[in-house]
Motif scaffolding. Structure first.
Motif, PDB file in Angstrom:
ATOM      1  N   GLY A   1       4.303  85.083  59.255  1.00  0.00           N
ATOM      2  CA  GLY A   1       5.270  85.996  59.860  1.00  0.00           C
ATOM      3  C   GLY A   1       6.257  86.547  58.846  1.00  0.00           C
ATOM      4  N   ALA A   2       6.739  85.688  57.939  1.00  0.00           N
ATOM      5  CA  ALA A   2       7.665  86.160  56.907  1.00  0.00           C
ATOM      6  C   ALA A   2       6.983  87.159  55.983  1.00  0.00           C
ATOM      7  N   ALA A   3       5.710  86.922  55.662  1.00  0.00           N
ATOM      8  CA  ALA A   3       4.983  87.849  54.795  1.00  0.00           C
ATOM      9  C   ALA A   3       4.786  89.202  55.474  1.00  0.00           C
ATOM     10  N   VAL A   4       4.427  89.182  56.749  1.00  0.00           N
ATOM     11  CA  VAL A   4       4.226  90.438  57.480  1.00  0.00           C
ATOM     12  C   VAL A   4       5.548  91.182  57.633  1.00  0.00           C
ATOM     13  N   LEU A   5       6.615  90.466  58.002  1.00  0.00           N
ATOM     14  CA  LEU A   5       7.920  91.112  58.151  1.00  0.00           C
ATOM     15  C   LEU A   5       8.432  91.660  56.814  1.00  0.00           C
TER      16      LEU A   5
ATOM     17  N   LEU B   1      10.869  87.463  51.566  1.00  0.00           N
ATOM     18  CA  LEU B   1      10.071  86.889  50.478  1.00  0.00           C
ATOM     19  C   LEU B   1      10.619  85.520  50.077  1.00  0.00           C
ATOM     20  N   VAL B   2      11.934  85.353  50.082  1.00  0.00           N
ATOM     21  CA  VAL B   2      12.538  84.049  49.802  1.00  0.00           C
ATOM     22  C   VAL B   2      12.095  83.035  50.853  1.00  0.00           C
ATOM     23  N   LEU B   3      12.111  83.430  52.126  1.00  0.00           N
ATOM     24  CA  LEU B   3      11.644  82.539  53.193  1.00  0.00           C
ATOM     25  C   LEU B   3      10.189  82.148  52.967  1.00  0.00           C
TER      26      LEU B   3
ATOM     27  N   LEU C   1       5.376  70.846  41.823  1.00  0.00           N
ATOM     28  CA  LEU C   1       5.174  72.265  42.093  1.00  0.00           C
ATOM     29  C   LEU C   1       6.095  72.764  43.199  1.00  0.00           C
ATOM     30  N   ALA C   2       6.394  71.922  44.169  1.00  0.00           N
ATOM     31  CA  ALA C   2       7.335  72.309  45.224  1.00  0.00           C
ATOM     32  C   ALA C   2       8.728  72.528  44.642  1.00  0.00           C
ATOM     33  N   ALA C   3       9.141  71.637  43.753  1.00  0.00           N
ATOM     34  CA  ALA C   3      10.451  71.800  43.121  1.00  0.00           C
ATOM     35  C   ALA C   3      10.485  73.047  42.251  1.00  0.00           C
ATOM     36  N   VAL C   4       9.426  73.295  41.503  1.00  0.00           N
ATOM     37  CA  VAL C   4       9.356  74.500  40.673  1.00  0.00           C
ATOM     38  C   VAL C   4       9.361  75.735  41.555  1.00  0.00           C
ATOM     39  N   GLN C   5       8.658  75.690  42.665  1.00  0.00           N
ATOM     40  CA  GLN C   5       8.610  76.824  43.593  1.00  0.00           C
ATOM     41  C   GLN C   5      10.005  77.175  44.089  1.00  0.00           C
ATOM     42  N   VAL C   6      10.777  76.170  44.457  1.00  0.00           N
ATOM     43  CA  VAL C   6      12.123  76.426  44.973  1.00  0.00           C
ATOM     44  C   VAL C   6      13.066  76.851  43.858  1.00  0.00           C
TER      45      VAL C   6
ATOM     46  N   ALA D   1      11.903  80.842  44.311  1.00  0.00           N
ATOM     47  CA  ALA D   1      12.853  81.153  45.387  1.00  0.00           C
ATOM     48  C   ALA D   1      14.273  81.254  44.855  1.00  0.00           C
ATOM     49  N   GLY D   2      14.564  80.582  43.763  1.00  0.00           N
ATOM     50  CA  GLY D   2      15.895  80.631  43.191  1.00  0.00           C
ATOM     51  C   GLY D   2      16.047  81.733  42.167  1.00  0.00           C
ATOM     52  N   ALA D   3      15.572  81.488  40.970  1.00  0.00           N
ATOM     53  CA  ALA D   3      15.853  82.379  39.840  1.00  0.00           C
ATOM     54  C   ALA D   3      15.196  83.746  39.971  1.00  0.00           C
TER      55      ALA D   3
END
Length: 185
Positions: free
Chosen positions: A15-19, A33-35, A52-57, A61-63
């Motif tokens: 849903g976030a990707a479509v929105l 995209l952050v969501l 990988l989850a920590a790197v992803q965030v 999602a952060g930088a």
């Protein structure tokens, strides 16, 4: 429990990707995209890939998203874009190339490229050590090249922001007759 979390997060991710794709406002698209990046981090946690989850965030999602939002705000979100295509046939070509890419991905998945064998556990260490070993031995040149490109992009953004703050014309603008545009050291 993992299955329940997956079935909750999967619709949120899609849903976030479509929105994100349907938004007219660039800031809202970036926030969706952050969501989506956060939901991908949850999927990594479900796969026991905590690094990988920590790197992803932290990174994506952060930088990276802060950089995207900075660029969106810097360029101005209040401008209206022209709906007239500057190049005739551009939309049809983009749709055709997108369909060609999708067909290539489906064909690659169907042939099993990259899926022939599942990677086993890292010999003599955990996954973080294995990622670090591969990153700093086999892929050290692309890693350093990427860091150089990111530094160049950050410096270029600062130079452009400095020129705009001083009221100087952009380097791409034409200079008055007989004068070169002023260059910022």
């Amino acid at each position: 429990m993992d299955l329940i979390v997956f079935w909750i997060m999967a619709p949120v991710s899609v849903g976030a990707a479509v929105l994100m794709l349907l938004q007219r406002n660039a800031v809202y698209a970036a926030l969706f995209l952050v969501l989506n990046q956060f939901t991908l981090a949850v999927f990594f946690v479900l796969l026991d890939a905590h690094f990988l989850a920590a790197v992803q965030v932290i990174v994506y999602a952060g930088a990276i998203m802060v950089l995207f939002l900075f660029v969106i705000m810097f360029l101005g979100v209040d401008r209206r874009e022209a709906l007239v295509e500057p190049i005739r046939g551009q939309r049809g070509l983009a749709i055709g190339l997108g369909l060609l890419l999708a067909a290539g991905v489906v064909l690659a998945i169907g042939l099993g490229i990259g899926l022939a064998r599942a990677p086993g556990p890292a010999p003599g260490g955990d996954n973080i050590e294995a990622v670090a070993r591969v990153l700093f031995t086999d892929y050290v040149f692309p890693f350093e090249l990427t860091s150089i490109l990111l530094i160049i992009a950050a410096v270029a953004a600062m130079v452009l922001a400095r020129r705009k703050a001083r009221g100087l014309p952009d380097l791409a603008d034409e200079a008055p007759a007989g004068r070169e545009p002023e260059r910022v050291p």
